[in-house]
Design a protein around this motif. Structure first.
Motif, PDB file in Angstrom:
ATOM      1  N   GLU A 142       1.002  -1.078   0.200  1.00 29.10           N
ATOM      2  CA  GLU A 142       0.045   0.210   0.073  1.00 29.10           C
ATOM      3  C   GLU A 142       0.902   1.290  -0.024  1.00 29.10           C
ATOM      4  O   GLU A 142       1.745   1.549   0.906  1.00 29.10           O
ATOM      5  CB  GLU A 142      -0.977   0.169   1.314  1.00 29.10           C
ATOM      6  CG  GLU A 142      -1.797   1.169   1.278  1.00 29.10           C
ATOM      7  CD  GLU A 142      -2.723   1.243   0.134  1.00 29.10           C
ATOM      8  OE1 GLU A 142      -2.817   2.270  -0.376  1.00 29.10           O
ATOM      9  OE2 GLU A 142      -3.362   0.234  -0.110  1.00 29.10           O
ATOM     10  N   THR A 143       0.818   2.134  -0.974  1.00 28.18           N
ATOM     11  CA  THR A 143       1.635   3.236  -1.256  1.00 28.18           C
ATOM     12  C   THR A 143       0.965   4.478  -0.816  1.00 28.18           C
ATOM     13  O   THR A 143       1.202   5.335  -0.464  1.00 28.18           O
ATOM     14  CB  THR A 143       1.940   3.724  -2.728  1.00 28.18           C
ATOM     15  OG1 THR A 143       0.902   3.781  -3.392  1.00 28.18           O
ATOM     16  CG2 THR A 143       2.918   2.450  -3.136  1.00 28.18           C
ATOM     17  N   GLY A 144      -0.377   4.400  -0.265  1.00 21.95           N
ATOM     18  CA  GLY A 144      -1.125   5.524   0.264  1.00 21.95           C
ATOM     19  C   GLY A 144      -1.662   5.293   1.651  1.00 21.95           C
ATOM     20  O   GLY A 144      -1.398   4.445   2.436  1.00 21.95           O
ATOM     21  N   GLY A 145      -2.531   6.315   2.117  1.00 23.04           N
ATOM     22  CA  GLY A 145      -3.210   5.855   3.467  1.00 23.04           C
ATOM     23  C   GLY A 145      -2.333   6.660   4.599  1.00 23.04           C
ATOM     24  O   GLY A 145      -1.202   7.140   4.316  1.00 23.04           O
ATOM     25  N   GLU A 146      -2.715   6.394   5.693  1.00 24.69           N
ATOM     26  CA  GLU A 146      -1.943   6.900   7.037  1.00 24.69           C
ATOM     27  C   GLU A 146      -0.968   6.026   7.183  1.00 24.69           C
ATOM     28  O   GLU A 146       0.198   6.617   7.495  1.00 24.69           O
ATOM     29  CB  GLU A 146      -2.938   6.903   8.204  1.00 24.69           C
ATOM     30  CG  GLU A 146      -4.042   7.669   8.088  1.00 24.69           C
ATOM     31  CD  GLU A 146      -4.972   7.762   9.304  1.00 24.69           C
ATOM     32  OE1 GLU A 146      -4.225   7.614  10.429  1.00 24.69           O
ATOM     33  OE2 GLU A 146      -6.036   8.330   9.442  1.00 24.69           O
ATOM     34  N   ARG A 147      -0.645   4.904   6.808  1.00 24.48           N
ATOM     35  CA  ARG A 147       0.322   4.120   7.201  1.00 24.48           C
ATOM     36  C   ARG A 147       0.672   3.208   5.849  1.00 24.48           C
ATOM     37  O   ARG A 147       0.585   1.845   5.653  1.00 24.48           O
ATOM     38  CB  ARG A 147      -0.009   2.946   8.494  1.00 24.48           C
ATOM     39  CG  ARG A 147      -0.234   3.542   9.522  1.00 24.48           C
ATOM     40  CD  ARG A 147      -0.376   2.642  10.700  1.00 24.48           C
ATOM     41  NE  ARG A 147      -0.370   3.170  12.029  1.00 24.48           N
ATOM     42  CZ  ARG A 147      -0.183   2.623  12.901  1.00 24.48           C
ATOM     43  NH1 ARG A 147      -0.297   1.200  13.132  1.00 24.48           N
ATOM     44  NH2 ARG A 147      -0.108   3.129  14.136  1.00 24.48           N
ATOM     45  N   PRO A 148       1.323   3.856   4.964  1.00 24.82           N
ATOM     46  CA  PRO A 148       1.826   3.242   3.586  1.00 24.82           C
ATOM     47  C   PRO A 148       2.809   2.056   4.211  1.00 24.82           C
ATOM     48  O   PRO A 148       3.708   2.322   4.969  1.00 24.82           O
ATOM     49  CB  PRO A 148       2.550   4.305   3.072  1.00 24.82           C
ATOM     50  CG  PRO A 148       2.686   5.389   3.649  1.00 24.82           C
ATOM     51  CD  PRO A 148       1.990   5.167   5.001  1.00 24.82           C
TER      52      PRO A 148
END
Length: 145
Positions: free
Chosen positions: A84-90
């Motif tokens: 996962e490259t996005g969000g709060e915790r990539p």
């Protein structure tokens, strides 16, 4: 660190195509000199003028503290990524199985010329080989992940 070694590492980095990567250890093996830490030191002190984001840790992680900057380059170059490259915790990394550079014969010839220049400049005593497992100048089904 000898100037000849710095130049050789940077010359190899400049050969890595967009969207592809090598690990620090891959570069040391291709040069048959030094190791991952020596290549990392070169990149840390002298790598800003070359595509530094194409040299990563063997696990597929970008250079320490440069993940956000590297991610921009990986997206621009369509480098294969996992996670996962996005969000709060990539939590992402480069997909080494897909993105590791597999040099062609002419590219291996260029790498061999760089390594030969290095070894001629510093001599065998000053340029210790990375070891027998590091013989990468002969294509062998690519650089395995």
């Amino acid at each position: 660190m000898r100037a000849e070694y710095v130049e050789a590492v940077l010359d190899v980095v400049e050969l890595i195509p967009a969207g592809q990567v090598l690990s620090y250890g891959d570069i040391a093996a291709l040069l048959e000199s030094g190791g991952p830490r020596q290549v990392g030191s070169v990149m840390s002190h002298h790598g800003s003028a070359v595509p530094w984001w194409r040299v990563i840790r063997a696990a597929g992680l970008p250079p320490v503290c440069h993940d956000a900057k590297a991610l921009v380059h990986y997206r621009e170059e369509a480098t294969a990524l996992r996670g996962e490259t996005g969000g709060e915790r990539p939590s992402w990394r480069v997909d080494m199985a897909l993105a590791r550079w597999n040099p062609s014969e002419p590219e291996f010839d260029a790498i061999d010329a760089i390594a030969a220049r290095l070894h001629a400049a510093v001599g065998p005593a000053a340029a210790p080989e990375a070891g027998p497992a590091a013989k990468m100048s002969v294509p062998r089904d690519g650089l395995q992940a």
